[in-house]
Design an enzyme around this catalytic site. Structure first.
Site, PDB file in Angstrom:
ATOM      1  N   HIS A 183       0.836  -1.206   0.000  1.00  0.00           N
ATOM      2  CA  HIS A 183       0.000   0.000   0.000  1.00  0.00           C
ATOM      3  C   HIS A 183       0.873   1.259   0.000  1.00  0.00           C
ATOM      4  O   HIS A 183       0.621   2.201  -0.737  1.00  0.00           O
ATOM      5  CB  HIS A 183      -0.919   0.013   1.232  1.00  0.00           C
ATOM      6  CG  HIS A 183      -1.939  -1.093   1.205  1.00  0.00           C
ATOM      7  ND1 HIS A 183      -3.268  -0.874   0.970  1.00  0.00           N
ATOM      8  CD2 HIS A 183      -1.800  -2.426   1.357  1.00  0.00           C
ATOM      9  CE1 HIS A 183      -3.916  -2.029   0.981  1.00  0.00           C
ATOM     10  NE2 HIS A 183      -3.043  -2.982   1.221  1.00  0.00           N
TER      11      HIS A 183
ATOM     12  N   ASP B 239      -6.459   5.540   0.964  1.00  0.00           N
ATOM     13  CA  ASP B 239      -6.459   4.147   0.539  1.00  0.00           C
ATOM     14  C   ASP B 239      -7.863   3.568   0.742  1.00  0.00           C
ATOM     15  O   ASP B 239      -8.556   3.925   1.704  1.00  0.00           O
ATOM     16  CB  ASP B 239      -5.455   3.390   1.413  1.00  0.00           C
ATOM     17  CG  ASP B 239      -5.201   1.985   0.938  1.00  0.00           C
ATOM     18  OD1 ASP B 239      -4.177   1.777   0.273  1.00  0.00           O
ATOM     19  OD2 ASP B 239      -6.021   1.089   1.241  1.00  0.00           O
TER      20      ASP B 239
END
Ligand code: UDP
Ligand code: UDP
Length: 465
Positions: free
Chosen positions: A23, A120
């Site tokens: 991520h 995210d």
């Protein structure tokens, strides 16, 4: 500075990545792209982070770009008993989500005020109410494939009256090839798992974000991208991939590079299952046998722990003394257990194949370097089999076991060895990989789709102000 650069310098963006190298890395690569457009940047980080690799990468990024402001959120401790997961990254996502209210004063204190925030998908549903309250535009950087995003966007329509989700044997999403139920990870089929809950919440709030940036490009996922941009009610989708690796990610170790230098062009199979796949010792030994049976040269990153702060054993203990000795005396392979710079390895001319778990960053990095892939997606995790379907459709992959492995399914050494031989000898896969490499470089190059998406994103903000 061009006129456009001067205008972009007024744009102040905050990036709020989630936990895990898969991520964090694409967020920091995207940050570097925004900085190349002269935007002002604030990076929101958390205290603590899970792995050493993450804290080192953040430090290197901040040293490389001293103009970036770091704002740290001190996470509120989470009682692990309140969440049904032992995975440290899933726990961290939940911890960040439950600390999301701390964002509000942080955002309000920034000067000049933020133009927009990029977050995210694993955090999004907790952040949406905060940004909505502050009237701050909110974008998602989706770190997986457009195919996986299509599943997320379609997910709310599978909801039944009792709140659970119902899938047939095949999920039909108009405009893209069907997704077999068997490609979904078991954690998504269990409505009570934290993964399923979070995925479902993200899918139900996706229409509230201002746009979705995906680390992909037309050459890899044109069908899904075209489809997503025609679905009514969905925010605009910007293909910003392939996000390019950056210098701040650090050099690969001299020993590994020296070993690669001594190998023939295209002769080495690189083996790495991402940043958080803990492989069992039994499976590691089968992989080792497969590598030896193939007779090919290999560079193998072994990992038995989910994250690097846990104590690790030496290679002799992980692989077993006998296997390690056989590898040494074969003179065919180098085994390491440290973090490597995967992009630098994939770009080395000696590397001719990549045995991968199909994490999306790994797929995009292999594409960028035109490296043929040998896939073995893990059964239990998120997007690996769905990502594999993307690479299969583009024709530059062979598969060890498409049904997946891990937990109770062991991949046998003989099968691995045969597939490695097949991959390293396949001219057709090599050709397709080279073609994808060209497409990827075109998308990332001057005037490519990556630059175009970024321009559109920044212009749309400018037009609105
Ligand atoms: N990676 C790396 N060195 C390693 C292991 C992983 O540089 O030893 C990087 C890899 O290049 C990629 C990321 O970590 O950028 C892993 O992301 P991916 O989506 O492939 O898999 P995940 O770790 O999320 O399962
Ligand atoms: N070696 C190898 N593959 C490996 C590790 C080592 O071929 O994965 C070879 C390599 O040529 C190296 C030698 O084995 O120089 C010595 O092994 P090791 O690195 O374990 O260290 P040492 O025995 O020198 O302490």
């Amino acid at each position: 500075m061009s006129n456009a650069d001067v205008i972009h310098a007024r744009i102040h963006v905050a990036l709020f990545p989630s936990s895990g190298m898969g991520h964090l890395t694409p967020f920091l690569r995207f940050a570097a792209a925004l900085l190349r457009c002269h935007c002002q940047l604030t990076l929101i980080t958390t205290d603590p982070v899970v792995s050493l690799a993450e804290s080192q990468l953040i430090s290197r990024f901040l040293s490389a770009f001293p103009q970036v402001t770091e704002k740290k959120i001190t996470l509120l401790p989470l009682d692990p008993a309140t969440i049904n997961s032992a995975d440290p990254f899933t726990l961290q996502w939940e911890t960040i989500r439950r600390s999301a209210h701390l964002l509000s004063p942080l955002i309000s204190s920034l000067s000049p005020p933020l133009s927009f925030i990029v977050t995210d998908i694993s955090l999004q549903s907790s952040i949406i109410p905060i940004t909505a309250n502050l009237r701050l535009p909110n974008y998602i950087l989706f770190i997986s494939s457009a195919r996986m995003f299509s599943l997320l966007a379609y997910f709310p329509s599978t909801k039944t009256d009792d709140g659970s989700f119902q899938f047939g044997n095949v999920i039909i999403i108009p405009g893209i090839p069907p997704i077999p139920r068997s490609s979904l990870p078991p954690v998504l089929l269990n409505s009570n798992s934290p993964f399923a809950k979070n995925f479902s919440e993200g899918s139900q709030t996706i229409t509230k974000v201002n746009g979705v940036l995906i680390n992909t490009f037309d050459g890899l996922e044109k069908q899904a991208l075209d489809m997503l941009n025609t679905v009514k009610g969905l925010p605009p989708v910007f293909p910003v991939g392939p996000l390019l690796p950056c210098e701040f990610e650090g050099p690969e170790s001299l020993a590994t590079l020296k070993w690669l230098e001594d190998q023939k062009e295209g002769s080495v199979l690189f083996v790495c299952f991402g940043s958080r796949t803990a492989t069992s010792k039994e499976q590691i030994r089968e992989i080792g046998m497969g590598l030896l049976l193939s007779g090919c040269k290999f560079l193998w990153v072994v990992r038995i722990k989910i994250f690097d702060k846990e104590e690790e054993e030496g290679l002799d203990e992980i692989l077993g003394y006998e296997l390690m000795q056989r590898i040494k005396s074969s003179n065919n392979g180098l085994v390491v257990k440290e973090w490597v710079n995967q992009c630098e390895i994939l770009s080395h001319k000696a590397v001719g194949g990549f045995l991968s778990h199909c994490g999306w960053n790994s797929v995009v990095e292999a594409a960028l370097n035109g490296v043929p892939m040998l896939a073995c997606p893990q059964r239990q995790f998120g997007d690996q089999r769905i990502n594999l379907e993307v690479v299969e459709a583009a024709g530059w992959v062979l598969c060890v076991k498409s049904s997946g492995w891990g937990e109770d399914v062991l991949l046998k050494g003989e099968e691995i060895g045969e597939k490695i031989k097949e991959l390293m000898a396949s001219e057709s896969v090599k050709l397709e990989a080279a073609r994808i490499g060209q497409e990827a470089r075109k998308a990332a190059g001057v005037g490519g789709s990556c630059e175009d998406s970024l321009k559109k994103l920044l212009q749309s903000w400018n037009k609105a102000h």
